[in-house]
Design a protein around this motif. Structure first.
Motif, short mmCIF file in Angstrom:
data_model
loop_
_atom_site.label_atom_id
_atom_site.label_comp_id
_atom_site.label_asym_id
_atom_site.label_seq_id
_atom_site.Cartn_x
_atom_site.Cartn_y
_atom_site.Cartn_z
N LEU A 1 0.85 -1.18 0.00
CA LEU A 1 0.00 0.00 0.00
C LEU A 1 0.89 1.24 0.00
O LEU A 1 1.79 1.36 0.84
CB LEU A 1 -0.91 0.02 1.24
CG LEU A 1 -1.82 1.25 1.34
CD1 LEU A 1 -2.91 1.20 0.26
CD2 LEU A 1 -2.44 1.34 2.73
N VAL A 2 0.62 2.16 -0.92
CA VAL A 2 1.43 3.37 -1.05
C VAL A 2 0.59 4.58 -0.66
O VAL A 2 -0.41 4.88 -1.30
CB VAL A 2 1.94 3.55 -2.49
CG1 VAL A 2 2.83 4.78 -2.59
CG2 VAL A 2 2.68 2.30 -2.96
N SER A 3 1.02 5.27 0.41
CA SER A 3 0.30 6.47 0.82
C SER A 3 1.21 7.69 0.93
O SER A 3 0.82 8.70 1.51
CB SER A 3 -0.41 6.23 2.17
OG SER A 3 0.52 5.91 3.18
N VAL A 4 2.40 7.59 0.37
CA VAL A 4 3.34 8.72 0.36
C VAL A 4 2.91 9.69 -0.74
O VAL A 4 2.79 9.30 -1.91
CB VAL A 4 4.78 8.24 0.11
CG1 VAL A 4 5.74 9.43 0.09
CG2 VAL A 4 5.19 7.22 1.17
N PRO A 5 2.67 10.96 -0.41
CA PRO A 5 2.20 11.90 -1.43
C PRO A 5 3.31 12.30 -2.40
O PRO A 5 4.50 12.28 -2.05
CB PRO A 5 1.74 13.11 -0.61
CG PRO A 5 2.55 13.05 0.63
CD PRO A 5 2.75 11.59 0.93
N TYR B 1 -2.55 2.32 -4.51
CA TYR B 1 -2.03 3.69 -4.45
C TYR B 1 -3.15 4.60 -3.95
O TYR B 1 -4.22 4.70 -4.56
CB TYR B 1 -1.54 4.17 -5.81
CG TYR B 1 -1.06 5.59 -5.76
CD1 TYR B 1 0.17 5.89 -5.17
CD2 TYR B 1 -1.83 6.64 -6.24
CE1 TYR B 1 0.61 7.20 -5.07
CE2 TYR B 1 -1.39 7.96 -6.15
CZ TYR B 1 -0.17 8.22 -5.55
OH TYR B 1 0.25 9.52 -5.45
N LEU B 2 -2.90 5.28 -2.82
CA LEU B 2 -3.89 6.19 -2.26
C LEU B 2 -3.81 7.55 -2.93
O LEU B 2 -2.82 8.27 -2.77
CB LEU B 2 -3.71 6.32 -0.75
CG LEU B 2 -3.86 5.04 0.07
CD1 LEU B 2 -3.90 5.37 1.57
CD2 LEU B 2 -5.11 4.25 -0.33
N SER B 3 -4.85 7.89 -3.66
CA SER B 3 -4.94 9.16 -4.35
C SER B 3 -6.07 9.97 -3.72
O SER B 3 -6.42 9.77 -2.56
CB SER B 3 -5.16 8.91 -5.85
OG SER B 3 -5.12 10.11 -6.59
N THR B 4 -6.64 10.88 -4.46
CA THR B 4 -7.67 11.78 -3.93
C THR B 4 -8.73 12.08 -4.98
O THR B 4 -8.44 12.07 -6.19
CB THR B 4 -7.03 13.11 -3.47
OG1 THR B 4 -8.05 14.08 -3.21
CG2 THR B 4 -6.11 13.68 -4.56
N THR B 5 -9.94 12.36 -4.51
CA THR B 5 -11.00 12.77 -5.44
C THR B 5 -10.73 14.17 -5.99
O THR B 5 -11.43 14.61 -6.90
CB THR B 5 -12.38 12.74 -4.76
OG1 THR B 5 -12.35 13.58 -3.58
CG2 THR B 5 -12.75 11.32 -4.36
N GLY B 6 -9.72 14.85 -5.45
CA GLY B 6 -9.32 16.14 -6.01
C GLY B 6 -8.88 16.05 -7.46
O GLY B 6 -8.82 17.08 -8.15
N ALA C 1 -0.49 13.11 -12.07
CA ALA C 1 0.79 12.67 -12.63
C ALA C 1 1.29 11.42 -11.92
O ALA C 1 1.84 10.51 -12.57
CB ALA C 1 1.82 13.79 -12.52
N ALA C 2 1.11 11.35 -10.61
CA ALA C 2 1.56 10.18 -9.87
C ALA C 2 0.76 8.94 -10.24
O ALA C 2 1.31 7.85 -10.40
CB ALA C 2 1.47 10.45 -8.37
N GLU C 3 -0.55 9.09 -10.38
CA GLU C 3 -1.37 7.95 -10.82
C GLU C 3 -0.85 7.42 -12.16
O GLU C 3 -0.73 6.21 -12.36
CB GLU C 3 -2.84 8.35 -10.96
CG GLU C 3 -3.60 8.44 -9.66
CD GLU C 3 -5.10 8.55 -9.89
OE1 GLU C 3 -5.58 8.11 -10.96
OE2 GLU C 3 -5.81 9.06 -9.00
N GLU D 1 8.86 17.10 -7.53
CA GLU D 1 9.70 16.35 -8.48
C GLU D 1 9.04 15.04 -8.94
O GLU D 1 9.64 14.31 -9.73
CB GLU D 1 11.06 16.06 -7.84
CG GLU D 1 11.83 17.32 -7.48
CD GLU D 1 13.13 16.99 -6.75
OE1 GLU D 1 13.51 15.80 -6.71
OE2 GLU D 1 13.75 17.92 -6.23
N GLY D 2 7.85 14.75 -8.46
CA GLY D 2 7.18 13.51 -8.85
C GLY D 2 6.89 12.63 -7.65
O GLY D 2 6.73 13.11 -6.53
N ASP D 3 6.81 11.33 -7.90
CA ASP D 3 6.50 10.39 -6.83
C ASP D 3 7.79 9.94 -6.14
O ASP D 3 8.65 9.32 -6.78
CB ASP D 3 5.76 9.18 -7.39
CG ASP D 3 5.24 8.29 -6.29
OD1 ASP D 3 6.05 7.53 -5.72
OD2 ASP D 3 4.04 8.36 -5.96
#
Length: 281
Positions: A67-71, A97-102, A130-132, A75-77
């Motif tokens: 599980l990845v929750s680092v924002p 990968y934890l993203s956001t509805t933003g 970009a991270a997704e 410079e990217g991910d």
């Protein structure tokens, strides 16, 4: 048979809730804090020092699920930047990968689902898009979880009402979607049993609502005076909070219900806040 090992790259609020749900599973989590590491050990999670890149690579190699929750940063991910090669070599069976509805931007109160275009409004949301994309390009079995506003014990409007910092801000037509942290954990656990590489999931409850309604309900629940309405223009909000208020949308959770079989424990903010209050939180 080898015991399943789940690695949390970034052991924050949602990751801790998932770890608590994974009974019988060995769980590792990265942290920068010695104090946090002690709390993780007490909860049965093995801490891995994020500053020790070799230790993190070894944990990645051993993990069956990550599980990845680092924002992301400017410079990217940072996870892919430092551990991309180790991740590709390890080929874990599941990556969340934890993203956001933003990532959907402002929809003027309209509904969005996972088929809608990503139109981020702010820099933080653009970094998430970009991270997704960067995680998708790895070829790993990545599922993206676009989280609505997370609340739960220790992180809800009840805490702000008790300490006197809650504002009942009003703005015509403004609605937000929310999700209780336990329902985040339930969704992640359900995905682990039904992997769908490349899929994205909105993680939100059934009832988007104006934030002023949530504050008023919380106050009545605690037996406190309902704070007076404050027009958005006059509200004392941080720059980050104002960026949230720049967007208004209703987030559909149909995919997690239909594809993952998730039955939300807290389908609306009233159920979630009642449970937190009943537990003394």
């Amino acid at each position: 048979m080898t015991q399943p090992l789940v690695l949390m790259l970034g052991h924050g609020y949602s990751a801790a809730a998932l770890a608590a749900r994974l009974g019988g599973t060995r769980v590792l989590g990265t942290t920068r804090s010695a104090e946090r590491a002690a709390a993780m050990r007490a909860a049965g999670v093995e801490p891995v020092d994020w500053a020790d890149a070799g230790a993190v690579d070894r944990a990645i190699a051993a993990a069956s699920a990550i599980l990845v929750s680092v924002p992301p940063d400017a410079e990217g991910d940072p996870v892919l930047r430092r551990h991309g090669a180790a991740l590709v070599a390890a080929r874990p069976g599941w990556v969340g990968y934890l993203s956001t509805t933003g990532v959907y931007g402002d929809r003027s109160g309209g509904w969005v689902d996972e088929t809608d275009a990503l139109t981020p409004a702010g820099e933080r949301a653009r970094r998430r898009v970009a991270a997704e994309a960067a995680w998708s390009a790895t070829g790993l079995p990545v599922q993206a979880f676009r989280l609505a506003g997370i609340y739960g014990p220790g992180r809800s409007v009840l805490d702000k009402l008790r300490d006197g910092t809650a504002q009942r801000v009003v703005r015509a037509g403004q609605v937000f979607s929310r999700i209780h942290v336990d329902d985040v954990a339930a969704t992640l656990a359900a995905s682990m049993t039904r992997p769908a590489p490349g899929q994205a999931y909105n993680v939100a409850d059934d009832e988007p609502a104006p934030p002023a309604d949530v504050v008023a309900f919380g106050a009545r629940l605690l037996g406190l005076p309902v704070p007076p309405e404050v027009p958005f223009e006059a509200a004392d909000l941080s720059p980050m909070a104002r960026s949230f208020w720049a967007e208004s949308k209703r987030v559909s959770n149909r995919r997690i219900r239909e594809d993952l079989g998730v039955a939300l424990a807290f389908p609306d903010y009233r159920a979630g806040l009642r449970a937190i209050a009943a537990a003394g939180g």
